[in-house]
Design an enzyme around this catalytic site. Structure first.
Site, PDB file in Angstrom:
ATOM      1  N   LYS A 127       0.829  -1.210   0.000  1.00 22.65           N
ATOM      2  CA  LYS A 127       0.000   0.000   0.000  1.00 22.65           C
ATOM      3  C   LYS A 127       0.861   1.257   0.000  1.00 22.65           C
ATOM      4  O   LYS A 127       0.662   2.170  -0.801  1.00 22.65           O
ATOM      5  CB  LYS A 127      -0.940  -0.013   1.212  1.00 22.65           C
ATOM      6  CG  LYS A 127      -1.849   1.195   1.302  1.00 22.65           C
ATOM      7  CD  LYS A 127      -1.281   2.241   2.225  1.00 22.65           C
ATOM      8  CE  LYS A 127      -2.110   3.522   2.184  1.00 22.65           C
ATOM      9  NZ  LYS A 127      -1.546   4.544   3.078  1.00 22.65           N
ATOM     10  N   ASP A 146      -6.087   0.716   1.134  1.00 25.54           N
ATOM     11  CA  ASP A 146      -6.013   0.926   2.567  1.00 25.54           C
ATOM     12  C   ASP A 146      -7.352   0.516   3.173  1.00 25.54           C
ATOM     13  O   ASP A 146      -8.189  -0.064   2.499  1.00 25.54           O
ATOM     14  CB  ASP A 146      -5.724   2.396   2.866  1.00 25.54           C
ATOM     15  CG  ASP A 146      -6.690   3.281   2.129  1.00 25.54           C
ATOM     16  OD1 ASP A 146      -7.912   3.161   2.352  1.00 25.54           O
ATOM     17  OD2 ASP A 146      -6.246   4.087   1.299  1.00 25.54           O
TER      18      ASP A 146
END
Length: 218
Positions: A127, A146
């Site tokens: 991420k 996320d």
DNA sequence: ATCCCGAGGG
DNA sequence: CCCTCTGGAT
């Protein structure tokens, strides 16, 4: 009720992106991103914490350790003291110093610009690497999944329930159904939407612009 | 699967 | 009080 086809799921995903794009437009990264180094550190610090919290500590952090060269020489205890108001501050302080050391030792003081190399940095996973590639280098290789993007993808049933706790698989699902041109805007726009309307706790379905597309909405 | 870990909202 | 917040490493 028949299972939804891939084609209709794709159509719905694209419609979601179109509507959120009209609603939020290009959203900027709120975190300090004067340069890739400060961006990596800021994104690393933002795990499970709001950007506003991160922005409170980064001025002092970068005043004391402006570049990877200074931060590589910092004591973890001192960094810890500066970022103490953030969750996971012990781990994050260690990661900051170790990442700075690695940037100096292995990458000649420059933050690497590939997915593979970025993920070698301690505290940098898929991420964070996606955000750094995207915001710092203008490279769009994936979608930063996320907690917000993950939650929204599953509420809208754009990714199978079995992938709910596996952000990597959720990302793969989104990459499969969304054309590349949509990838870059997903993170920022879905986060805005997630904070404003599709919140984790009590989503405001009554005023949701995507209600007609959402299986979770009654 | 579990741990890290403080601030803020409801 | 309990839940959540722009996750990652073990």
């Amino acid at each position: 009720m028949p299972r939804e086809t891939n084609a209709s799921r794709r159509e719905r995903a694209i419609e979601v992106c179109e509507r959120l794009n009209r609603r939020y437009g290009p959203v900027e990264c709120f975190l300090d991103h004067q340069n890739p180094f400060r961006l990596v550190i800021s994104v690393l610090l933002s795990a499970q914490t709001t950007d506003a919290q991160v922005n409170k500590v980064t001025p002092e952090l970068f005043r004391r350790w402006p570049t990877p060269y200074e931060m590589a020489g910092a004591s973890v205890a001192d960094v810890m003291d500066v970022i103490k108001s953030l969750g996971f501050y012990k781990t994050k302080a260690k990661h900051c110093v170790e990442a700075a050391k690695m940037i100096v030792a292995d990458f000649d003081g420059e933050v690497p610009s590939t997915m593979r190399e970025l993920q070698k940095l301690p505290g940098v996973g898929r991420k964070t690497a996606n955000i750094v590639l995207n915001v710092g280098f203008g490279i769009v290789e994936g979608i930063a999944v996320d907690t917000h993007v993950n939650r929204i993808a599953h509420r809208l049933a754009l990714s199978p329930k079995t992938h709910e706790k596996e952000p990597l698989k959720t990302e793969q699902d989104l990459l499969k159904i969304l054309p590349h041109e949509y990838w870059e805007s997903v993170n920022h726009q879905w986060i805005s939407f997630g904070r404003e309307i599709c919140s984790a706790r009590s989503p405001k379905c009554a005023e949701c612009p995507l209600a007609d597309l959402c299986p979770s909405c009654n």
